[in-house]
Enzyme design. Structure first.
Site: not given
Lengths: 321, 347, 191
Positions: B317-318, B266, B224, B226, B194
């Site tokens: 970042y994305k 995700e 979860r 994402n 990570h």
């Protein structure tokens, strides 16, 4: 904690395997297969004793691949809180008990080139399942098993027959045969892992020696069967649940909280895994930490407590529960 | 429930589309009008309206056959997308058992599993597979167990070993990732893999997530959501091929936003595995283009607001920098400022 | 993906001598011998009596039970592998030199089932990096600039701080993937 995965089982067999040691065989009441597990796992067995609900952890000793039953062995302990006395004297064939899903806080490290197992007394139980798994996975192991005497030691004969004398070494206190820990530790190739299970004193001794001989902590593994120690009666105020409860002399905070109908997380119930860590909002007295999980700073800060084993010497404590 | 499987592509001509029913079952990841990292794990149990992506614990949808074909192509080009460290064999069998059991239980008209002791018989009708093998004996399968079953399961799979108070990514089938390399990350521990994620470390998100996962129990999987965004319905947005697909990001125009810009969600689930005590990390990928997303009015409004107010570190970042302004502009037509209900499901 | 300042680069905590170890095994490169000299200043020479020291570059100025000089890193790695196969538990491994050297020696140790948390490491010397090109998987040693041109496939690569112990290399990712030909000029980052 909202999903219930506990299983109802009945006691299918009880065997006296040695003086003071009984083996219990549990089979599922609904006939479905029990979950496969990994060697070193334990289950928490819940049993009714009058209006007290006992919850005790026991290592699974049956083969991890046998889904027809779980087997545990219980040592009748003299100064017991009643758990082993209850199992030995009150649990009968056909009784219904509840068992949790298996939980493993003592798995073996498959990457190791060799695994040295050291067991003292009833500490043999997790290794029974572990050796079955190691044999299945082709891992190299040897067991050093210390018993008081041959009639009190459980399973030493079966183990020697099953795995052979080159893997199983038995040491008998009354015969003045003791585990030659120093020699064993000095002679292992890099990449060997050591696992100890037995009385606390034995574990401390072996781990202490290993560290002093330069073994890194990543290669040392142990499991203790810690029971919550007794103490004075004190009050616990549960901040979020708005309840005030009393913890009895032979009762742990966790047990008192559960008896009051409040859900608190746990896994090992022996002060080792960290799951029951609870924030302390106030304390009228001194916290007695009996766990092996919290860092020294956390213990002295007084802001955290492991409720499965620790207590208060004093009047009361307020917890974030 | 009989699924009608589509024939479509996730590269070149990009014929991938969601049927109207499939749009409604999309696991939309935003429960409020803004987004920040959190340890947003919840029990992985059935939830939502019937047919929703959370109905079965291992989800199979209309894109199944085409996704598996794309996976096979990726693996042919780059076998390093599937790797297993030597000590993970028990975990491979755990994974095979879990996926076969879940698929057979959820979709009996498509998958069957019959067991006679360790002699297992697996039938996968959509892919035309009918195999008998011995559970526990890798020589009786055409691939090692993890590769065998994940070539038949949508999503990426990572098997994470638990040792020394940490989690280690020691095996994986990773062909539909949003931009990380299995070949590079295999063998890393939780904090290390990570590492590249901005902000979350300082927020303590990973410390809490790790502690939670170390205590994950058998029989109690968690999930979860994402998300990120992709241009064109491309599944293989790996770093390995970045020099090939990177230029997609420059092809967005105000006119083609609705067709090209995709929300990529995700649905991650985590399962404690019995024999190995490892954790199976399932990363199931869903793609929805903007045109399809706005057919659910609540989602159109919400996603506009989330994207507009996203912190710049996350935008970087994305990888959203180049096309984010155009997408916000396009989405603004579908945001009348009305209130949105909390939670992720369409009204 | 091209975000700078990420957290997953290795941390070298220092060559601290483990006083409990029964044997000490050192692998040192170039200025790495300085790390050993400093440990002798702190701990004295007692531990050297049970030490094996393997070096690339000049030998340290100490008297140890055994010292051996290798002409190149690959030769040292061959020898280190044998030492590790024959070693017993209670042997502590210490690595010091450039990151590339530490990475390669550590990789050997991991292959011999030694847990990386038990290995003591100290970085000395050049900051030059070993980098793996994520696209062609080719590894380039001694990278001092970012970006740099992959010596295998020719792509312009940004050198990230993301590090793989298994590969003993940092990650290099194409810096001009979205606009090919638009790569910034190389800047010396790891002298």
């Amino acid at each position: 904690m909202s999903v219930n995965t506990e299983m109802a089982v009945h006691v299918a067999k009880i065997t006296q395997v040695a003086e003071k040691v009984k083996r219990f065989r549990f089979e599922r009441i609904d006939g479905r297969p029990l979950p496969v597990f990994s060697g070193g796992a334990h289950v928490v067995v819940a049993m009714r004793d009058g209006d007290l609900l006992r919850r005790n952890p026991y290592s699974l000793m049956s083969s991890p691949y046998d889904q027809s039953a779980y087997e545990i062995s219980v040592l009748r302990v003299e100064q017991s809180r009643g758990g082993s006395a209850f199992m030995h004297e009150h649990v009968k064939l056909g009784d219904t008990l509840i068992v949790s899903q298996p939980i493993n806080l003592f798995p073996y490290d498959v990457r190791g080139r060799k695994h040295v197992l050291m067991a003292g007394g009833i500490g043999i139980t997790p290794f029974m399942a572990m050796m079955d798994q190691m044999t299945n996975e082709g891992s190299n192991f040897e067991l050093h098993y210390a018993v008081r005497d041959r009639s009190h030691g459980a399973y030493w004969r079966e183990l020697t027959e099953r795995y052979g004398a080159h893997r199983i070494k038995i040491y008998c206190d009354v015969e003045k045969l003791f585990i030659p820990t120093d020699a064993i530790l000095a002679n292992q190739a890099l990449g060997t892992h050591l696992y100890v299970c037995g009385p606390s004193g034995m574990i401390d001794g072996v781990l202490g020696k290993a560290t002093a001989l330069g073994w890194p902590k990543q290669n040392l593994h142990s499991e203790r069967f810690l029971a919550p120690p007794p103490g004075n009666v004190f009050e616990v105020n549960l901040n979020r649940s708005n309840k005030s409860i009393v913890v009895g002399t032979h009762q742990s905070i966790l047990e008192a909280v559960e008896a009051a109908g409040v859900d608190a997380p746990y896994l090992c119930r022996g002060g080792a895994c960290g799951q029951c860590e609870t924030s302390v909002l106030g304390c009228d007295g001194v916290i007695e930490h009996h766990d092996i999980f919290l860092e020294p700073e956390d213990k002295t800060s007084g802001k955290k407590i492991m409720i499965c084993v620790s207590r208060v010497k004093g009047q009361a404590i307020t917890l974030d529960l | 429930m009989n699924i009608k499987f589509k024939q479509e592509t996730f590269r070149d001509d990009f014929t991938y589309r969601n049927s109207p029913d499939n749009i409604k079952r999309f696991p939309f990841p935003f429960h409020e009008d803004k987004y920040m990292y959190s340890v947003n794990m919840e029990p992985h149990v059935p939830a939502g309206p019937k047919g929703y992506a959370f109905e079965h614990m291992i989800d199979v949808d209309e894109h199944y056959v085409s996704e598996m074909r794309d996976r096979a192509l990726v693996l042919k080009e780059d076998p390093l997308r599937c790797q297993v460290l030597p000590h993970m064999m028990a975990a491979q069998w755990d994974t095979l058992e879990l996926l076969m059991e879940q698929k057979a239980a959820g979709y009996p008209e498509h998958f069957s599993l019959t067991k006679d002791g360790y002699q297992w018989h697996w039938i996968n009708r959509p892919l035309g597979i009918d195999d008998k093998f011995t559970f526990g004996d890798p020589s009786t399968l055409p691939y090692e167990p993890m590769e065998y079953i994940t070539r038949q399961a949508q999503g990426d799979f990572c098997i994470v070993d638990q040792r020394d108070g940490n989690l280690w990514m020691d095996a994986g089938m990773v062909t539909t990732q949003a931009d990380w390399s299995l070949d590079f990350d295999i063998g890393m521990n939780f904090m290390e893999w990570h590492g590249p994620v901005p902000l979350a470390h300082q927020m303590g998100v990973f410390d809490r997530a790790l502690k939670f996962l170390l205590n994950l129990q058998q029989g109690k999987p968690v999930r979860r959501l994402n998300w990120t965004m992709t241009i064109n319905p491309r599944l293989d947005t790996s770093p390995e091929n970045y020099h090939k697909w990177g230029t997609d990001r420059m092809t967005v125009t105000p006119e083609n936003v609705g067709d090209k810009v995709h929300l990529r969600c995700e649905l991650q689930s985590l399962w404690r595995l019995p024999r190995s005590n490892a954790i199976l990390f399932v990363i199931r990928c869903y793609l929805l283009k903007m045109e399809e997303l706005v057919t659910v009015p609540k989602w159109g409004r919400r996603f506009h607001r989330v994207l507009r107010d996203l912190p710049s570190e996350l935008v970087d970042y994305k990888g959203l920098t180049k096309f984010r302004p155009m997408t916000i502009e396009w989405l603004s037509k579908y945001d009348d400022g009305a209130a949105t209900s909390s939670g992720i499901f369409p009204n | 993906m091209l975000v700078q300042g990420i957290k997953s680069r290795p941390v070298y905590t220092g060559l601290e001598i483990d006083v409990n170890a029964r044997r000490h095994l050192f692998a040192l490169e170039g200025e790495g011998i300085e790390a050993l000299h400093e440990q002798v200043k702190t701990h004295g020479v007692e531990f050297l009596k049970t030490a094996d020291i393997l070096c690339v570059g000049s030998l340290p100025k100490v008297t140890a039970e055994y010292m051996w000089q290798a002409p190149t890193i690959p030769v040292l790695l061959n020898r280190l592998r044998i030492n590790l196969i024959n070693a017993k538990m209670g042997t502590r491994l210490y690595l010091s030199g450039t990151e590339g050297f530490i990475g390669q020696t550590m990789k050997l140790a991991l292959d011999q089932s030694i847990d990386f948390n038990s290995i003591r490491t100290e970085h000395r010397g050049s900051l030059a990096r070993r980098v793996q090109c994520v696209h062609c998987k080719g590894i380039t040693d001694d990278v001092k600039t970012s970006p740099y041109k992959c010596t295998h496939c020719g792509l312009n690569l940004l050198v990230r701080d993301h590090y793989s112990r298994r590969l003993a290399a940092f990650q290099g990712v194409c810096i001009d993937a979205e606009q090919p030909g638009n790569a910034p000029p190389p800047v010396e980052m790891f002298p």
